[in-house]
Design a protein around this motif. Structure first.
Motif, PDB file in Angstrom:
ATOM      1  N   GLN A  31       0.845  -1.187   0.000  1.00  0.00           N
ATOM      2  CA  GLN A  31       0.000   0.000   0.000  1.00  0.00           C
ATOM      3  C   GLN A  31       0.881   1.238   0.000  1.00  0.00           C
ATOM      4  OE1 GLN A  31      -2.211   0.329   3.692  1.00  0.00           O
ATOM      5  NE2 GLN A  31      -0.640  -0.836   4.761  1.00  0.00           N
ATOM      6  N   LEU A  32       0.299   2.375  -0.412  1.00  0.00           N
ATOM      7  CA  LEU A  32       1.013   3.639  -0.303  1.00  0.00           C
ATOM      8  C   LEU A  32       0.745   4.225   1.061  1.00  0.00           C
ATOM      9  CD1 LEU A  32       0.563   5.511  -3.716  1.00  0.00           C
ATOM     10  CD2 LEU A  32       2.502   4.160  -2.899  1.00  0.00           C
ATOM     11  N   VAL A  33       1.807   4.600   1.747  1.00  0.00           N
ATOM     12  CA  VAL A  33       1.678   5.211   3.072  1.00  0.00           C
ATOM     13  C   VAL A  33       2.449   6.530   3.068  1.00  0.00           C
ATOM     14  CG1 VAL A  33       1.422   2.994   4.247  1.00  0.00           C
ATOM     15  CG2 VAL A  33       3.703   4.015   4.029  1.00  0.00           C
ATOM     16  N   SER A  34       2.022   7.423   3.927  1.00  0.00           N
ATOM     17  CA  SER A  34       2.751   8.677   4.104  1.00  0.00           C
ATOM     18  C   SER A  34       4.003   8.401   4.927  1.00  0.00           C
ATOM     19  CB  SER A  34       1.881   9.701   4.827  1.00  0.00           C
ATOM     20  OG  SER A  34       0.789  10.046   4.014  1.00  0.00           O
ATOM     21  N   PRO A  35       5.082   9.098   4.626  1.00  0.00           N
ATOM     22  CA  PRO A  35       6.308   8.923   5.417  1.00  0.00           C
ATOM     23  C   PRO A  35       6.060   9.193   6.898  1.00  0.00           C
ATOM     24  CG  PRO A  35       6.770  10.147   3.425  1.00  0.00           C
ATOM     25  CD  PRO A  35       5.269  10.030   3.521  1.00  0.00           C
ATOM     26  N   THR A  36       6.671   8.374   7.727  1.00  0.00           N
ATOM     27  CA  THR A  36       6.496   8.498   9.168  1.00  0.00           C
ATOM     28  C   THR A  36       7.760   8.043   9.887  1.00  0.00           C
ATOM     29  OG1 THR A  36       5.181   7.733  11.054  1.00  0.00           O
ATOM     30  CG2 THR A  36       5.369   6.230   9.215  1.00  0.00           C
ATOM     31  N   LEU A  37       7.963   8.588  11.079  1.00  0.00           N
ATOM     32  CA  LEU A  37       9.117   8.208  11.887  1.00  0.00           C
ATOM     33  C   LEU A  37       9.121   6.716  12.216  1.00  0.00           C
ATOM     34  CD1 LEU A  37       9.308  11.186  14.412  1.00  0.00           C
ATOM     35  CD2 LEU A  37      10.964  10.602  12.634  1.00  0.00           C
ATOM     36  N   ALA A  38       7.933   6.135  12.321  1.00  0.00           N
ATOM     37  CA  ALA A  38       7.833   4.720  12.674  1.00  0.00           C
ATOM     38  C   ALA A  38       8.486   3.812  11.637  1.00  0.00           C
ATOM     39  CB  ALA A  38       6.365   4.334  12.854  1.00  0.00           C
ATOM     40  N   LEU A  39       8.703   4.309  10.430  1.00  0.00           N
ATOM     41  CA  LEU A  39       9.281   3.492   9.370  1.00  0.00           C
ATOM     42  C   LEU A  39      10.765   3.791   9.136  1.00  0.00           C
ATOM     43  CD1 LEU A  39       6.321   3.471   6.828  1.00  0.00           C
ATOM     44  CD2 LEU A  39       6.958   1.734   8.507  1.00  0.00           C
ATOM     45  N   HIS A  40      11.423   4.346  10.153  1.00  0.00           N
ATOM     46  CA  HIS A  40      12.823   4.714  10.020  1.00  0.00           C
ATOM     47  C   HIS A  40      13.688   3.527   9.593  1.00  0.00           C
ATOM     48  CE1 HIS A  40      16.671   6.543  11.994  1.00  0.00           C
ATOM     49  NE2 HIS A  40      16.775   6.445  10.702  1.00  0.00           N
ATOM     50  N   GLU A  41      13.558   2.420  10.271  1.00  0.00           N
ATOM     51  CA  GLU A  41      14.383   1.251   9.972  1.00  0.00           C
ATOM     52  C   GLU A  41      14.106   0.730   8.564  1.00  0.00           C
ATOM     53  OE1 GLU A  41      14.771  -3.141  11.829  1.00  0.00           O
ATOM     54  OE2 GLU A  41      14.881  -1.506  13.287  1.00  0.00           O
ATOM     55  N   ALA A  42      12.842   0.700   8.165  1.00  0.00           N
ATOM     56  CA  ALA A  42      12.482   0.231   6.821  1.00  0.00           C
ATOM     57  C   ALA A  42      13.030   1.186   5.764  1.00  0.00           C
ATOM     58  CB  ALA A  42      10.969   0.103   6.695  1.00  0.00           C
ATOM     59  N   PHE A  43      12.975   2.483   6.040  1.00  0.00           N
ATOM     60  CA  PHE A  43      13.486   3.447   5.069  1.00  0.00           C
ATOM     61  C   PHE A  43      15.008   3.363   4.977  1.00  0.00           C
ATOM     62  CE2 PHE A  43      14.589   7.586   3.287  1.00  0.00           C
ATOM     63  CZ  PHE A  43      13.764   7.586   2.177  1.00  0.00           C
ATOM     64  N   GLU A  44      15.643   3.126   6.090  1.00  0.00           N
ATOM     65  CA  GLU A  44      17.095   2.966   6.087  1.00  0.00           C
ATOM     66  C   GLU A  44      17.504   1.772   5.208  1.00  0.00           C
ATOM     67  OE1 GLU A  44      19.728   1.871   9.702  1.00  0.00           O
ATOM     68  OE2 GLU A  44      19.647   4.072   9.633  1.00  0.00           O
ATOM     69  N   ALA A  45      16.755   0.691   5.276  1.00  0.00           N
ATOM     70  CA  ALA A  45      17.036  -0.475   4.427  1.00  0.00           C
ATOM     71  C   ALA A  45      16.807  -0.125   2.947  1.00  0.00           C
ATOM     72  CB  ALA A  45      16.166  -1.656   4.840  1.00  0.00           C
ATOM     73  N   PHE A  46      15.781   0.675   2.673  1.00  0.00           N
ATOM     74  CA  PHE A  46      15.499   1.140   1.319  1.00  0.00           C
ATOM     75  C   PHE A  46      16.695   1.943   0.788  1.00  0.00           C
ATOM     76  CE2 PHE A  46      13.669   4.706  -1.223  1.00  0.00           C
ATOM     77  CZ  PHE A  46      13.089   3.986  -2.256  1.00  0.00           C
ATOM     78  N   VAL A  47      17.198   2.863   1.595  1.00  0.00           N
ATOM     79  CA  VAL A  47      18.349   3.687   1.194  1.00  0.00           C
ATOM     80  C   VAL A  47      19.592   2.821   1.017  1.00  0.00           C
ATOM     81  CG1 VAL A  47      19.882   5.568   1.895  1.00  0.00           C
ATOM     82  CG2 VAL A  47      17.412   5.782   2.239  1.00  0.00           C
ATOM     83  N   ASP A  48      19.821   1.885   1.933  1.00  0.00           N
ATOM     84  CA  ASP A  48      20.982   0.995   1.822  1.00  0.00           C
ATOM     85  C   ASP A  48      20.966   0.226   0.505  1.00  0.00           C
ATOM     86  OD1 ASP A  48      21.927   1.808   4.287  1.00  0.00           O
ATOM     87  OD2 ASP A  48      21.211   0.021   5.360  1.00  0.00           O
ATOM     88  N   ASP A  49      19.785  -0.188   0.065  1.00  0.00           N
ATOM     89  CA  ASP A  49      19.676  -0.915  -1.191  1.00  0.00           C
ATOM     90  C   ASP A  49      20.113  -0.026  -2.364  1.00  0.00           C
ATOM     91  OD1 ASP A  49      18.955  -3.449  -2.412  1.00  0.00           O
ATOM     92  OD2 ASP A  49      17.292  -2.370  -3.338  1.00  0.00           O
TER      93      ASP A  49
END
Length: 185
Positions: free
Chosen positions: A9-27
């Motif tokens: 699903q599309l979600v708005s950016p949130t602090l709760a997804l920090h770890e998931a976003f970090e993995a996205f950036v690492d990729d």
């Protein structure tokens, strides 16, 4: 690992997804260095990055001519993974957006390309663009980026023209998707 598309699903950016976003950036850092430059600075202060993304989508503190940018992440709750990032910009208030950037820009995590996620993400974003009052969406792609062009075409994009983008420095395929329910011209 193939993702179950129906679970994204599309979600708005949130602090709760920090770890998931970090993995996205690492990729991106590992497999698509040139595009990682867009995301790397946010990792220094993630909470400020989230505040900035939210501010870009609100009319407050903006003039009437300002461009709004709404950010969304393609998120899979079961795997807690972000597979993509998409931006909806409006109005097309400068020459760059009118010619090269368009209303919508997106990236799919490099390790998860060629799985239908780009098409899914764009399909999920189009109703959001309509809700924002955009009846005809301009989406652009590098002329030789056939994967991105196929995504746009699969979502109803009609090629208008191919132009040279002086800011980006390469040829750009310009597509329109009509959201008003009428046939694309």
């Amino acid at each position: 690992m193939t993702t179950h598309l129906s679970d994204c699903q599309l979600v708005s950016p949130t602090l709760a997804l920090h770890e998931a976003f970090e993995a996205f950036v690492d990729d991106f850092v590992l497999y698509d260095g040139p595009n990682s430059a867009e995301y790397l600075p946010c990792m220094a202060n993630f909470s400020e990055y989230i505040r900035m993304l939210k501010r870009e989508g609100h009319h407050s503190n903006r003039s009437n001519s300002a461009i709004l940018c709404h950010h969304f992440w393609l998120y899979h709750a079961k795997t807690e993974h972000i597979y993509g990032a998409i931006r909806i910009r409006h109005p097309l208030g400068n020459q760059f957006l009118r010619t090269e950037g368009g209303h919508i820009g997106y990236h799919i995590s490099p390790s998860y390309r060629q799985q239908g996620l780009g098409k899914l993400m764009l399909k999920l974003a189009l109703p959001k663009a309509k809700e924002l009052g955009i009846d005809k969406v301009l989406i652009t792609a590098k002329e030789d980026n056939m994967a991105s062009r196929a995504i746009i075409e699969a979502c109803g994009g009609r090629l208008e023209e191919i132009v040279y983008g002086p800011i980006l420095g390469y040829r750009i395929a310009r597509y329109w998707i009509n959201l008003s329910g009428e046939h694309n011209q």
